[in-house]
Design a protein around this motif. Structure first.
Motif, mmCIF file in Angstrom:
data_model
loop_
_atom_site.group_PDB
_atom_site.id
_atom_site.type_symbol
_atom_site.label_atom_id
_atom_site.label_comp_id
_atom_site.label_asym_id
_atom_site.label_seq_id
_atom_site.Cartn_x
_atom_site.Cartn_y
_atom_site.Cartn_z
ATOM 1 N N ARG A 165 0.671 -1.116 -0.270
ATOM 2 C CA ARG A 165 0.088 0.042 -0.458
ATOM 3 C C ARG A 165 0.920 1.488 0.179
ATOM 4 O O ARG A 165 1.957 1.404 0.603
ATOM 5 N N THR A 170 -1.468 8.006 -9.086
ATOM 6 C CA THR A 170 -2.527 7.295 -9.120
ATOM 7 C C THR A 170 -3.088 7.342 -10.249
ATOM 8 O O THR A 170 -3.656 8.867 -10.269
ATOM 9 N N GLN A 354 -3.056 3.619 -2.136
ATOM 10 C CA GLN A 354 -3.823 3.054 -2.478
ATOM 11 C C GLN A 354 -2.973 1.137 -2.759
ATOM 12 O O GLN A 354 -2.165 1.497 -2.334
ATOM 13 N N PHE A 356 -1.390 -1.918 -4.204
ATOM 14 C CA PHE A 356 -0.990 -2.378 -5.449
ATOM 15 C C PHE A 356 -0.564 -4.115 -5.286
ATOM 16 O O PHE A 356 -0.052 -4.369 -4.304
ATOM 17 N N TRP A 393 3.289 0.619 -14.736
ATOM 18 C CA TRP A 393 2.587 0.653 -13.471
ATOM 19 C C TRP A 393 2.817 -0.692 -12.962
ATOM 20 O O TRP A 393 2.007 -1.656 -13.329
ATOM 21 N N CYS A 396 -2.791 -1.849 -9.704
ATOM 22 C CA CYS A 396 -3.143 -0.390 -8.588
ATOM 23 C C CYS A 396 -4.688 -1.104 -8.213
ATOM 24 O O CYS A 396 -5.284 -1.073 -9.282
#
Length: 800
Positions: A165, A170, A354, A356, A393, A396
């Motif tokens: 986290r 984001t 967030q 991930f 990325w 998320c």
RNA sequence: GGGAGCUUAGCUCAGCUGGUAGAGCGUCUGCCUUACAAGCAGAGGGUCAUAGGUUCGAGUCCUAUAGCUCCCACCA
């Protein structure tokens, strides 16, 4: 015996009900047969089914039937994807409500009611298409088991160190007010303005011209970049710039990614205007300034523009800059912006905490796994690998949306430490219960995680969710890999990708061996058929009602795997013609069924020929179907079938009708061959057109204890195809065709007699079939001559 | 800009490891033929996008070029 006309409106529901009540598609747990497992795509519950669903689901269904008739115990469950944002947005739209303006539980109940109400519609459509999935064996991605598996996956991956986290950049949709994943982004061309504004160089007092399309982010400007190779800015790097209006001092820095010919060659970097800004923030460890709030309005940073929506702020600040003579030029431009696929709203990049899942650490392993999967058609593999290569990325998985699978955890109110639910308690909703333990820090108050998981966090576990229906083992990799994942090409980078990633992280094994990729249905212009475009003339239900399920299925299979198919109503006519012809041909064969011999009599050459043709077709069919090329496979069957009707039956006809002339053995040979070939042709057609084939099969061809053609197995004739026999038969057909041609050219009836027929240069096989040729062509005299080139002389008798 | 795919008869498309262009629909001409006139038989119709190359021989292999489609990147 068969009815004079085939009435699909009566027969199709009749068989559908029978199949359902006899439960004939039930996965037989201990059947002793090898199993074939399908990871069926669960359709998203966010509107009605459309023709595209019918298209790709039919492909799956045909493969399921094919494998069943190959002797597999086919596991073909059914799922519904009804958790998450798509469903939530659908409910919001339908009832004109907003999730964030009502009680959370009330909204969730509404979503659940809606999905529950829609599932029967889907069932009915599947049923009315004659799908052989086990309608009683189904799951939904929000049901208890799915939630449990999904939450367990989350906890286990966390324990493995694959989840973290973090407050970090984001992708954010201000409209849906939630984080989204890279795969949910689309891009769109939007008209915009390039604004040329003046910064000042502190040290020299001179203007520094900067171009920006996002002046509202000026308040979050943290530096400006120039390209170190750009001579215009020699000596500027290292100095300080002062932003207009806000008068903030920011460093002037060098970066080679800056395009010298774009704008003024000077870029202002804000956190976060776009992904380049984000990259620069990371590289140079720039401060993070939050200009935009999650609801899409400007933050306090924007000063007098705080509270305005992004677009309003953009206009207002430009007005202001113009007023202050700090904006000296504007140009129209069209640029491509990232939008959210669910709502079309422009994406912002925000900094929020967030959850991930680590993907970037596993990029190579995911790539290698994708490489090991058999993709059909093979070109789809590149699409997958291409996507993995472009990964930027981590995944998320938290969404700020009320409807979805909860995160099974609470935060300590005092120290923020996470308390995880025990796996034995799953599924849990942290909003509905509280841990009755104290935190290490002594605090006993827990704050539930209010975010829910991305739908794909659950959908990526469908192999486990599906197999759980059979094994009850939950999140268990023992049954992997499954045999088949079918989906359309838009899901390669989403569902396929996430499923492979999860299977890697949990079990280090492939989720399935094969992926079958379907195309889309498009209209004449090549646009995807969809309700919003208004180019779908008929709903699936109407199509089935107007044209029948068998014909709709036939249309859906008339394609090359992976390619988009044009929806053309006229193409349904070929299907209608085929269905009609199958009926008529069967009627004919059935006329001579009664006294047919059960065991194979001595066969005449043309009867052997048609069986050899069948054998050849079966082999082609099998090899195409094993590559999931059902469109090419049915073409093979059709070719055989029309050959059977137009040539074989015409030739056999005389022997069948007139045993007194051609002999009883000649009749029996034709009876046997025509019945045998018809039966096998029906089996080959059965996976495409299950209703008409069942109706015919069960009305005379079924053995006493047989319940359905769909529970029979193919009778593939083994061995090498006798090419000589095939060619011999084709020579006979050629001779017959020459006779027909001559009659047609002379505008006489096919009944018209042929006075004399001279066959030159043909093999002895033709002579062996003299009686058949004379009968079918009404030939009075026949003669053979040797010649280097083949030819046929036809002399017609005078018309009577 | 990177990747993939497509370009073959009026239309929709097949053509596997290179060997004299295929299907369906549409068009045209006939034919009520003891399953089928919503049928049957037959006919016409193509420089296989373009230009080179490899080969005895190229829709098929190679290299360019053009047009279209999709995915990714491009958002200052």
């Amino acid at each position: 015996m068969l009815d004079k006309k085939y009435d699909y409106k009566e027969k199709e529901p009749k068989w559908q009900n029978k199949w359902e009540s006899d439960n004939i598609y039930k996965f037989q747990h201990n059947s002793g047969k090898p199993s074939y497992t399908i990871d069926t795509p669960p359709p998203t519950i966010s509107g009605k089914l459309h023709i595209g669903h019918v298209f790709s689901y039919t492909h799956i269904e045909v493969i399921a039937r094919y494998k069943r008739m190959c002797g597999y115990n086919v596991f073909f469950p059914l799922g519904f994807d009804d958790n998450g944002l798509p469903t939530a947005r659908y409910v919001e739209k339908k009832y004109k409500i907003k999730a964030d303006r009502m009680d959370r539980n009330e909204f969730i109940d509404k979503c659940l009611q809606e999905t529950a109400a829609m599932e029967p519609e889907f069932h009915n459509l599947y049923k009315s298409l004659g799908f052989s999935c086990d309608l009683k064996n189904n799951y939904s991605s929000i049901d208890k088991n799915s939630q449990k598996i999904s939450q367990q996956s989350f906890i286990e991956l966390y324990n493995k160190g694959e989840i973290y986290r973090k407050q970090s950049a984001t992708l954010w949709c201000p409209e849906c007010k939630t984080a989204i994943a890279l795969s949910e982004m689309e891009s769109e061309e939007l008209e915009s303005k390039m604004n040329y504004i003046y910064f000042k160089v502190k040290e020299t007092g001179k203007n520094l011209e900067v171009m920006t399309t996002r002046p509202e982010l000026l308040c979050a400007c943290v530096c400006v970049f120039v390209n170190p190779k750009d001579d215009r800015f020699n000596g500027l790097v290292g100095k300080t710039a002062i932003s207009p209006y806000y008068n903030k001092e920011v460093p002037i820095m060098a970066n080679e990614d800056v395009l010298m010919d774009k704008g003024t060659g000077v870029v202002m970097c804000c956190t976060f205007g776009d992904e380049a800004d984000m990259q620069w923030q990371k590289t140079y460890n720039l401060p993070v300034l939050e200009a935009i709030l999650p609801n899409g309005t400007m933050s306090e940073l924007a000063g007098e523009f705080a509270g305005l929506k992004v677009k309003e702020a953009r206009e207002k600040i430009i007005e202001k800059l113009k007023e202050l003579k700090l904006c000296y030029k504007q140009e129209d431009t069209v640029h491509i912006v990232s939008t959210h696929e669910r709502c079309g709203h422009e994406i912002e990049i925000l900094s929020k905490p967030q959850w991930f899942i680590k993907l970037l650490d596993h990029q190579q392993e995911i790539y290698d796994m994708g490489n090991k999967v058999n993709w059909y058609p093979i070109t789809m593999k590149k699409r997958f690998l291409n996507w993995v290569e472009g990964l930027k990325w981590d995944w998320c998985i938290s969404r700020q949306n009320p409807f979805g699978v909860s995160f099974p955890l609470w935060y300590c109110k005092n120290c923020g430490k996470v308390h995880w639910a025990d796996i034995s308690e799953l599924p849990v909703n942290p909003l509905h219960s509280t841990p009755d333990v104290a935190c290490e820090c002594g605090c006993t108050e827990w704050v539930p995680e209010t975010d829910v998981m991305d739908t794909w966090a659950t959908s990526s576990l469908t192999p486990e969710i599906c197999m759980n229906l059979e094994t009850g083992k939950g999140l268990d990799g023992g049954h992997l890999p499954m045999d088949l994942r079918p989906n359309a090409h838009d899901n390669i980078r989403v569902w396929d990708f996430y499923t492979i990633a999860k299977s890697l992280l949990h079990f280090n094994t492939l989720p399935w061996k094969n992926v079958m990729v379907s195309g889309f249905v498009v209209d004449e212009k090549g646009d995807k058929i969809s309700k919003s475009k208004g180019n779908a003339k008929e709903t699936p239900t109407e199509l089935i009602a107007n044209r029948s399920a068998d014909i709709t299925r036939y249309w859906a299979c008339n394609m090359s795997l992976g390619k988009d198919a044009v929806f053309n109503y006229e193409e349904f006519n070929s299907g209608a013609k085929l269905v009609q012809k199958i009926w008529n041909a069967s009627k004919f064969v059935f006329m001579f069924m009664e006294d047919a011999l059960k065991t194979q009599p001595k066969l005449l050459p043309m009867d052997k020929w048609i069986i050899e043709c069948l054998k050849q077709t079966q082999q082609n069919f099998k090899s195409l179907m094993n590559k999931y090329e059902m469109g090419l496979a049915i073409k093979e069957v059709e070719k055989l079938f029309w050959n059977f009707c137009d040539n074989y039956i015409e030739i056999a006809k005389n022997r069948l009708y007139k045993p007194e002339i051609y002999g009883i053995e000649a009749k029996q040979s034709a009876q046997y061959a025509s019945l045998f070939v018809l039966k096998e042709i029906l089996k080959l057609f059965a996976c495409y057109m299950p209703h008409i084939t069942e109706e015919i099969y069960m009305n005379g061809l079924a053995e006493e204890n047989e319940k359905s053609i769909h529970l029979t197995e193919y009778n593939f004739i083994e061995g090498e195809v006798d090419e000589k026999l095939i060619l011999g038969g084709e020579e006979v057909v050629e001779v017959v065709s020459a006779i027909r041609g001559e009659k047609s050219k002379n505008n006489v009836s096919l009944k018209n007699a042929v006075e004399s027929l001279i066959i030159k240069g043909y093999s002895d096989f033709v002579k062996e079939n003299e009686k058949d040729i004379m009968a079918v062509g009404n030939v009075l005299n026949i003669e053979y001559q040797n010649a280097d080139e083949k030819s046929v002389d036809v002399r017609l008798a005078k018309e009577e």
